[in-house]
Design a protein around this motif. Structure first.
Motif, PDB file in Angstrom:
ATOM      1  N   LEU A   1       0.835  -1.188   0.000  1.00  0.00           N
ATOM      2  CA  LEU A   1       0.000   0.000   0.000  1.00  0.00           C
ATOM      3  C   LEU A   1       0.879   1.250   0.000  1.00  0.00           C
ATOM      4  CD1 LEU A   1      -2.540  -1.189   2.715  1.00  0.00           C
ATOM      5  CD2 LEU A   1      -2.827  -1.269   0.230  1.00  0.00           C
ATOM      6  N   PRO A   2       0.337   2.396  -0.410  1.00  0.00           N
ATOM      7  CA  PRO A   2       1.117   3.633  -0.334  1.00  0.00           C
ATOM      8  C   PRO A   2       1.666   3.832   1.075  1.00  0.00           C
ATOM      9  CG  PRO A   2      -0.897   4.002  -1.575  1.00  0.00           C
ATOM     10  CD  PRO A   2      -1.006   2.618  -0.993  1.00  0.00           C
ATOM     11  N   VAL A   3       2.973   4.084   1.168  1.00  0.00           N
ATOM     12  CA  VAL A   3       3.633   4.171   2.465  1.00  0.00           C
ATOM     13  C   VAL A   3       3.499   5.584   3.028  1.00  0.00           C
ATOM     14  CG1 VAL A   3       5.838   3.979   3.673  1.00  0.00           C
ATOM     15  CG2 VAL A   3       5.239   2.335   1.877  1.00  0.00           C
ATOM     16  N   GLU A   4       2.844   5.702   4.178  1.00  0.00           N
ATOM     17  CA  GLU A   4       2.635   7.000   4.812  1.00  0.00           C
ATOM     18  C   GLU A   4       3.568   7.197   6.000  1.00  0.00           C
ATOM     19  OE1 GLU A   4      -1.484   7.033   5.755  1.00  0.00           O
ATOM     20  OE2 GLU A   4      -2.153   7.117   3.659  1.00  0.00           O
ATOM     21  N   THR A   5       4.018   6.094   6.602  1.00  0.00           N
ATOM     22  CA  THR A   5       4.960   6.162   7.724  1.00  0.00           C
ATOM     23  C   THR A   5       6.071   5.152   7.493  1.00  0.00           C
ATOM     24  OG1 THR A   5       3.651   4.540   8.967  1.00  0.00           O
ATOM     25  CG2 THR A   5       3.178   6.869   9.365  1.00  0.00           C
ATOM     26  N   SER A   6       7.251   5.424   8.020  1.00  0.00           N
ATOM     27  CA  SER A   6       8.396   4.536   7.825  1.00  0.00           C
ATOM     28  C   SER A   6       8.404   3.414   8.862  1.00  0.00           C
ATOM     29  CB  SER A   6       9.700   5.336   7.927  1.00  0.00           C
ATOM     30  OG  SER A   6       9.748   6.357   6.959  1.00  0.00           O
ATOM     31  N   TYR A   7       8.908   2.259   8.458  1.00  0.00           N
ATOM     32  CA  TYR A   7       9.087   1.171   9.407  1.00  0.00           C
ATOM     33  C   TYR A   7      10.240   0.284   8.937  1.00  0.00           C
ATOM     34  CZ  TYR A   7       5.876  -1.163   6.084  1.00  0.00           C
ATOM     35  OH  TYR A   7       5.264  -1.662   4.960  1.00  0.00           O
ATOM     36  N   THR A   8      10.752  -0.521   9.851  1.00  0.00           N
ATOM     37  CA  THR A   8      11.924  -1.355   9.588  1.00  0.00           C
ATOM     38  C   THR A   8      11.590  -2.818   9.824  1.00  0.00           C
ATOM     39  OG1 THR A   8      13.346   0.461  10.322  1.00  0.00           O
ATOM     40  CG2 THR A   8      14.365  -1.705  10.134  1.00  0.00           C
ATOM     41  N   LEU A   9      12.087  -3.678   8.937  1.00  0.00           N
ATOM     42  CA  LEU A   9      11.793  -5.102   8.994  1.00  0.00           C
ATOM     43  C   LEU A   9      13.069  -5.927   9.062  1.00  0.00           C
ATOM     44  CD1 LEU A   9       9.348  -5.240   5.935  1.00  0.00           C
ATOM     45  CD2 LEU A   9       8.701  -4.899   8.318  1.00  0.00           C
ATOM     46  N   SER A  10      12.992  -7.042   9.763  1.00  0.00           N
ATOM     47  CA  SER A  10      14.014  -8.094   9.687  1.00  0.00           C
ATOM     48  C   SER A  10      13.272  -9.409   9.512  1.00  0.00           C
ATOM     49  CB  SER A  10      14.860  -8.145  10.958  1.00  0.00           C
ATOM     50  OG  SER A  10      15.656  -6.975  11.078  1.00  0.00           O
TER      51      SER A  10
ATOM     52  N   LEU B   1      13.760 -12.581  20.947  1.00  0.00           N
ATOM     53  CA  LEU B   1      14.178 -13.937  20.599  1.00  0.00           C
ATOM     54  C   LEU B   1      14.203 -14.115  19.089  1.00  0.00           C
ATOM     55  CD1 LEU B   1      14.897 -16.861  21.187  1.00  0.00           C
ATOM     56  CD2 LEU B   1      12.454 -17.347  21.493  1.00  0.00           C
ATOM     57  N   ILE B   2      13.149 -13.646  18.402  1.00  0.00           N
ATOM     58  CA  ILE B   2      13.104 -13.746  16.941  1.00  0.00           C
ATOM     59  C   ILE B   2      14.268 -12.975  16.320  1.00  0.00           C
ATOM     60  CG2 ILE B   2      11.814 -13.034  14.886  1.00  0.00           C
ATOM     61  CD1 ILE B   2      10.665 -15.512  16.116  1.00  0.00           C
ATOM     62  N   ILE B   3      14.543 -11.771  16.814  1.00  0.00           N
ATOM     63  CA  ILE B   3      15.647 -10.962  16.283  1.00  0.00           C
ATOM     64  C   ILE B   3      16.983 -11.677  16.487  1.00  0.00           C
ATOM     65  CG2 ILE B   3      16.947  -8.823  16.635  1.00  0.00           C
ATOM     66  CD1 ILE B   3      14.256  -7.446  17.222  1.00  0.00           C
ATOM     67  N   ALA B   4      17.153 -12.290  17.660  1.00  0.00           N
ATOM     68  CA  ALA B   4      18.397 -13.016  17.931  1.00  0.00           C
ATOM     69  C   ALA B   4      18.553 -14.211  16.990  1.00  0.00           C
ATOM     70  CB  ALA B   4      18.416 -13.486  19.390  1.00  0.00           C
ATOM     71  N   LEU B   5      17.462 -14.923  16.731  1.00  0.00           N
ATOM     72  CA  LEU B   5      17.518 -16.082  15.835  1.00  0.00           C
ATOM     73  C   LEU B   5      17.808 -15.652  14.397  1.00  0.00           C
ATOM     74  CD1 LEU B   5      14.464 -18.052  17.264  1.00  0.00           C
ATOM     75  CD2 LEU B   5      16.869 -18.710  17.454  1.00  0.00           C
ATOM     76  N   ILE B   6      17.237 -14.521  13.985  1.00  0.00           N
ATOM     77  CA  ILE B   6      17.524 -13.997  12.650  1.00  0.00           C
ATOM     78  C   ILE B   6      18.992 -13.591  12.554  1.00  0.00           C
ATOM     79  CG2 ILE B   6      17.072 -12.065  11.061  1.00  0.00           C
ATOM     80  CD1 ILE B   6      14.138 -12.169  12.057  1.00  0.00           C
ATOM     81  N   GLY B   7      19.516 -12.981  13.636  1.00  0.00           N
ATOM     82  CA  GLY B   7      20.935 -12.617  13.669  1.00  0.00           C
ATOM     83  C   GLY B   7      21.834 -13.831  13.531  1.00  0.00           C
ATOM     84  N   ARG B   8      21.438 -14.916  14.179  1.00  0.00           N
ATOM     85  CA  ARG B   8      22.218 -16.154  14.072  1.00  0.00           C
ATOM     86  C   ARG B   8      22.191 -16.693  12.638  1.00  0.00           C
ATOM     87  NH1 ARG B   8      23.870 -19.822  17.838  1.00  0.00           N
ATOM     88  NH2 ARG B   8      24.162 -17.908  19.045  1.00  0.00           N
ATOM     89  N   LEU B   9      21.042 -16.597  11.996  1.00  0.00           N
ATOM     90  CA  LEU B   9      20.936 -17.052  10.606  1.00  0.00           C
ATOM     91  C   LEU B   9      21.796 -16.191   9.675  1.00  0.00           C
ATOM     92  CD1 LEU B   9      17.127 -17.892  10.374  1.00  0.00           C
ATOM     93  CD2 LEU B   9      19.024 -19.511  10.167  1.00  0.00           C
ATOM     94  N   ILE B  10      21.882 -14.900   9.971  1.00  0.00           N
ATOM     95  CA  ILE B  10      22.754 -14.014   9.181  1.00  0.00           C
ATOM     96  C   ILE B  10      24.208 -14.467   9.299  1.00  0.00           C
ATOM     97  CG2 ILE B  10      23.675 -11.668   9.009  1.00  0.00           C
ATOM     98  CD1 ILE B  10      20.871 -10.693   9.907  1.00  0.00           C
TER      99      ILE B  10
END
Length: 309
Positions: free
Chosen positions: A99-108, A150-159
């Motif tokens: 959708l048209p982006v009206e606010t910024s956000y960050t994803l991992s 926990l999810i962020i840590a697991l994603i970091g490990r996958l990186i």
């Protein structure tokens, strides 16, 4: 003639019943791709993102966590608000609209193909782990901060593991192990966060879903429409007519497609002999299996195996 809403409902029923065998294909492909996304910013200052609406059908499995900001996402024609700590689960065939982006956000997050899953194999209790990849469940979960970390840590490990994949002598094995841990933790969270989507089905729609589930469980042993109809307490003719109305194929075609899909997988991705495959699929003998396979594919099992290699 069906209305647009009736067509959408029929499509939804077909997906739940897996009449196109998408979930069955989930297990039967080869290595294609795996991507880890780290702190990817969707920026409201981007002129293109503020004006453009882009829709496409997902061909991958994607799981991402919003680490900062907030916004909106449209999945299968439904808008969802996402914010920090929102986990989004996107299964194959999902229609995604930016959708048209009206606010910024960050994803991992993590994105991988069905082929990748087939290459690494399913973890133990894989069907339980992946149960939340279904249109029965909401695709957006709002996590508690502890679970987000926990999810962020697991994603970091996958990186880290992805970076070491090519240089570590056991890089592939370690990556797969880390990936399975990610899936197990996600599966555990599913029991806490995933919510059933409210859906009201007619008797016919519930029948189709039950048939689809039974066919995937029993196609190796049960190949006659009557036996499925008996389990569902309807006539074979009625079952076939209802399935055809929603899928364009009658019930016997749905069953045969499952058998052929499994046969092709075993011929192309296993070391079983053709006779062993015939036995695995409960054919009376190799000759009967060969005739059945050729009738549905136009080539013998041997010719198909040779074409795959």
């Amino acid at each position: 003639m069906k209305t647009k809403s009736e067509e959408q409902k029929a499509k939804q029923i077909s997906q739940l019943a897996d009449l196109g065998h998408d979930r069955h294909k989930f297990l039967h492909t080869v290595l294609d791709g795996f991507v880890v996304i780290d702190k990817h910013e969707i920026n409201a200052d981007d002129e293109w993102l503020r004006k453009k609406v882009v829709s496409r059908r997902s061909e991958r499995i994607s799981i991402f966590i919003v680490t900062d900001g907030h916004g909106k996402i449209n999945l299968d024609m439904r808008d969802y608000d996402i914010k920090k700590n929102s986990l989004v689960v996107i299964s194959p065939t999902t229609i995604m609209s930016m959708l048209p982006v009206e606010t910024s956000y960050t994803l991992s997050g993590v994105s991988f193909t069905i082929d990748f899953m087939a290459e690494v194999g399913m973890p133990e209790n894989g069907s339980d782990v992946f149960a939340f990849f279904s249109s029965r469940f909401s695709p957006v979960w709002n996590l508690e901060e502890e679970d987000t970390q926990l999810i962020i840590a697991l994603i970091g490990r996958l990186i880290e593991r992805t970076a070491q994949y090519a240089i570590h002598p056991f890089g592939k094995e370690i990556l797969i192990h880390s990936f399975f841990i990610f899936l197990y933790e996600l599966g555990a969270m599913a029991q806490k966060y995933s919510q059933m989507t409210r859906m009201n089905f007619t008797r016919q729609e519930r029948l189709i879903i039950k048939f689809g589930n039974l066919a995937r469980e029993q196609f190796r042993e049960v190949r006659t429409v009557k036996k499925y109809a008996d389990q569902l307490n309807v006539s074979a003719k009625y079952l076939s007519e209802i399935v055809k109305e929603f899928s364009g194929k009658n019930a016997s075609e749905i069953i045969n497609d499952l058998v052929i899909l499994e046969a092709k997988f075993l011929l192309g991705r296993s070391e079983l002999s053709i006779g062993e495959i015939a036995d695995n699929l409960n054919f009376s003998d190799q000759s009967f299996f060969g005739k059945y396979f050729k009738r549905h594919t136009g080539m013998s099992p041997k010719a198909y195996r040779e074409s795959e290699f």
